[in-house]
Write a protein that holds these residues in place. Structure first.
Motif, PDB file in Angstrom:
ATOM      1  N   GLY A   1      39.280  46.367  37.585  1.00 53.50           N
ATOM      2  CA  GLY A   1      40.391  47.223  37.178  1.00 53.50           C
ATOM      3  C   GLY A   1      41.603  46.487  36.658  1.00 53.50           C
ATOM      4  O   GLY A   1      42.621  47.110  36.360  1.00 53.50           O
ATOM      5  N   LYS A   2      41.527  45.148  36.542  1.00 49.35           N
ATOM      6  CA  LYS A   2      42.692  44.387  36.091  1.00 49.35           C
ATOM      7  C   LYS A   2      42.409  43.704  34.756  1.00 49.35           C
ATOM      8  O   LYS A   2      41.335  43.146  34.559  1.00 49.35           O
ATOM      9  CB  LYS A   2      43.076  43.329  37.128  1.00 49.35           C
ATOM     10  N   PRO A   3      43.375  43.710  33.836  1.00 50.90           N
ATOM     11  CA  PRO A   3      43.197  43.000  32.563  1.00 50.90           C
ATOM     12  C   PRO A   3      43.210  41.492  32.781  1.00 50.90           C
ATOM     13  O   PRO A   3      43.725  41.000  33.792  1.00 50.90           O
ATOM     14  CB  PRO A   3      44.398  43.464  31.730  1.00 50.90           C
ATOM     15  N   ILE A   4      42.654  40.749  31.829  1.00 50.04           N
ATOM     16  CA  ILE A   4      42.573  39.293  31.933  1.00 50.04           C
ATOM     17  C   ILE A   4      43.957  38.674  32.135  1.00 50.04           C
ATOM     18  O   ILE A   4      44.121  37.723  32.901  1.00 50.04           O
ATOM     19  CB  ILE A   4      41.924  38.699  30.660  1.00 50.04           C
ATOM     20  N   LYS A   5      44.956  39.226  31.469  1.00 47.98           N
ATOM     21  CA  LYS A   5      46.312  38.685  31.576  1.00 47.98           C
ATOM     22  C   LYS A   5      46.797  38.716  33.016  1.00 47.98           C
ATOM     23  O   LYS A   5      47.385  37.742  33.511  1.00 47.98           O
ATOM     24  CB  LYS A   5      47.261  39.490  30.679  1.00 47.98           C
ATOM     25  N   GLU A   6      46.554  39.829  33.710  1.00 42.60           N
ATOM     26  CA  GLU A   6      47.012  39.967  35.092  1.00 42.60           C
ATOM     27  C   GLU A   6      46.208  39.076  36.032  1.00 42.60           C
ATOM     28  O   GLU A   6      46.760  38.470  36.956  1.00 42.60           O
ATOM     29  CB  GLU A   6      46.889  41.427  35.528  1.00 42.60           C
TER      30      GLU A   6
ATOM     31  N   ASN B   1      40.430  53.458  36.944  1.00 42.75           N
ATOM     32  CA  ASN B   1      39.580  52.310  37.252  1.00 42.75           C
ATOM     33  C   ASN B   1      39.486  52.020  38.748  1.00 42.75           C
ATOM     34  O   ASN B   1      39.574  50.870  39.190  1.00 42.75           O
ATOM     35  CB  ASN B   1      40.079  51.062  36.516  1.00 42.75           C
ATOM     36  N   GLY B   2      39.335  53.069  39.526  1.00 44.71           N
ATOM     37  CA  GLY B   2      39.124  52.902  40.955  1.00 44.71           C
ATOM     38  C   GLY B   2      40.387  52.789  41.791  1.00 44.71           C
ATOM     39  O   GLY B   2      40.314  52.570  43.001  1.00 44.71           O
ATOM     40  N   TRP B   3      41.561  52.941  41.158  1.00 44.99           N
ATOM     41  CA  TRP B   3      42.831  52.800  41.883  1.00 44.99           C
ATOM     42  C   TRP B   3      43.742  53.990  41.592  1.00 44.99           C
ATOM     43  O   TRP B   3      43.794  54.484  40.469  1.00 44.99           O
ATOM     44  CB  TRP B   3      43.555  51.518  41.463  1.00 44.99           C
ATOM     45  N   TRP B   4      44.507  54.412  42.603  1.00 47.51           N
ATOM     46  CA  TRP B   4      45.539  55.418  42.396  1.00 47.51           C
ATOM     47  C   TRP B   4      46.788  54.744  41.851  1.00 47.51           C
ATOM     48  O   TRP B   4      47.205  53.700  42.344  1.00 47.51           O
ATOM     49  CB  TRP B   4      45.863  56.144  43.700  1.00 47.51           C
ATOM     50  N   GLN B   5      47.360  55.343  40.818  1.00 46.65           N
ATOM     51  CA  GLN B   5      48.588  54.826  40.226  1.00 46.65           C
ATOM     52  C   GLN B   5      49.626  55.939  40.167  1.00 46.65           C
ATOM     53  O   GLN B   5      49.290  57.126  40.193  1.00 46.65           O
ATOM     54  CB  GLN B   5      48.332  54.290  38.814  1.00 46.65           C
ATOM     55  N   ILE B   6      50.884  55.539  40.072  1.00 52.40           N
ATOM     56  CA  ILE B   6      51.982  56.498  39.986  1.00 52.40           C
ATOM     57  C   ILE B   6      52.911  56.074  38.855  1.00 52.40           C
ATOM     58  O   ILE B   6      53.148  54.883  38.652  1.00 52.40           O
ATOM     59  CB  ILE B   6      52.742  56.586  41.334  1.00 52.40           C
ATOM     60  N   LYS B   7      53.412  57.041  38.102  1.00 58.46           N
ATOM     61  CA  LYS B   7      54.261  56.733  36.952  1.00 58.46           C
ATOM     62  C   LYS B   7      55.707  56.542  37.400  1.00 58.46           C
ATOM     63  O   LYS B   7      56.271  57.365  38.115  1.00 58.46           O
ATOM     64  CB  LYS B   7      54.195  57.842  35.905  1.00 58.46           C
TER      65      LYS B   7
ATOM     66  N   TYR C   1      50.553  50.593  40.658  1.00 58.71           N
ATOM     67  CA  TYR C   1      49.602  50.881  41.728  1.00 58.71           C
ATOM     68  C   TYR C   1      50.330  51.613  42.853  1.00 58.71           C
ATOM     69  O   TYR C   1      51.348  51.145  43.358  1.00 58.71           O
ATOM     70  CB  TYR C   1      48.968  49.594  42.244  1.00 58.71           C
ATOM     71  N   LYS C   2      49.790  52.758  43.237  1.00 58.55           N
ATOM     72  CA  LYS C   2      50.487  53.628  44.181  1.00 58.55           C
ATOM     73  C   LYS C   2      50.741  52.944  45.521  1.00 58.55           C
ATOM     74  O   LYS C   2      51.814  53.107  46.116  1.00 58.55           O
ATOM     75  CB  LYS C   2      49.686  54.916  44.396  1.00 58.55           C
TER      76      LYS C   2
END
Length: 202
Positions: A21-26, A107-113, A120-121
């Motif tokens: 669930g994480k981009p290469i940059k992160e 991508n398997g994770w809860w997120q909040i705006k 990531y929530k």
């Protein structure tokens, strides 16, 4: 130089443990922060491919733009389609824009705006209660259930401890044991560090 010498087993397992669930940059950023290194994204991408580590973010090759693809509006700069009354006005917000506090499962994770970012929530909830998360620290779930995103199900530990527990496959769904394993890993790492400092000081 041999690839095995450049990446230790611990480093490879760390990448595997955080990749989903994480981009290469992160992934590259977290790796460099933990191991005090300066790896490039291309190097991390190579080692992930070499060891079959996937983050699940690769686009669909059937719908992705191909090299040499020319967009339908190429050379049509300034083309107006539709009346000015229906055109998007500067400063207007699209109807699809989500308000702050909106949640999504990504991508398997809860997120909040929050503002213009999706956070990531579990990290958001922790920082709202306890402030900014220190460098090289992560927020984990006591019962290892990423869907149980409540403050009383979260705890903080170091990246090193998380990696150590993951490599030894000691993570448990039993909350007290899971927390204890990470605390023990933190202590073990501190003891090893102090022993190394003592030896080098002789």
């Amino acid at each position: 130089m041999n690839e095995v010498k450049r990446y230790t087993k611990e480093q490879i397992e760390f990448i595997r443990s955080i990749a989903k669930g994480k981009p290469i940059k992160e992934i590259t950023k977290e790796f460099n922060e933990l191991f005090k290194s300066d790896r490039k994204q291309g190097s991390i991408r190579y080692i992930m491919s070499k060891h079959g580590i996937k983050n699940g973010l690769r686009g669909n090759p059937e719908t992705a733009f191909k090299k040499g693809h020319v967009s339908w509006n190429n050379g049509m700069k300034g083309l107006q389609i539709g009346g000015k009354e229906t055109q998007f006005k500067r400063g207007s917000k699209p109807i699809t824009e989500k308000p702050d506090g909106t949640e999504r499962f990504w991508n398997g994770w809860w997120q909040i705006k929050s503002g213009n970012e999706w956070i990531y929530k579990h990290r958001f909830i922790w920082e709202q209660a306890y402030g900014e998360i220190p460098p090289n620290h992560v927020i984990l779930f006591k019962d290892n259930d990423k869907n149980n995103v409540t403050l009383d199900n979260l705890f903080m530990t170091t990246m090193q401890a998380k990696t150590s527990v993951a490599i030894r496959k000691l993570r448990s769904q039993y909350e007290p044991l899971n927390i204890a394993e990470h605390k023990l890993a933190e202590l073990r790492i501190k003891v090893n560090y102090m022993e190394e400092v003592t030896i080098n000081a002789r």
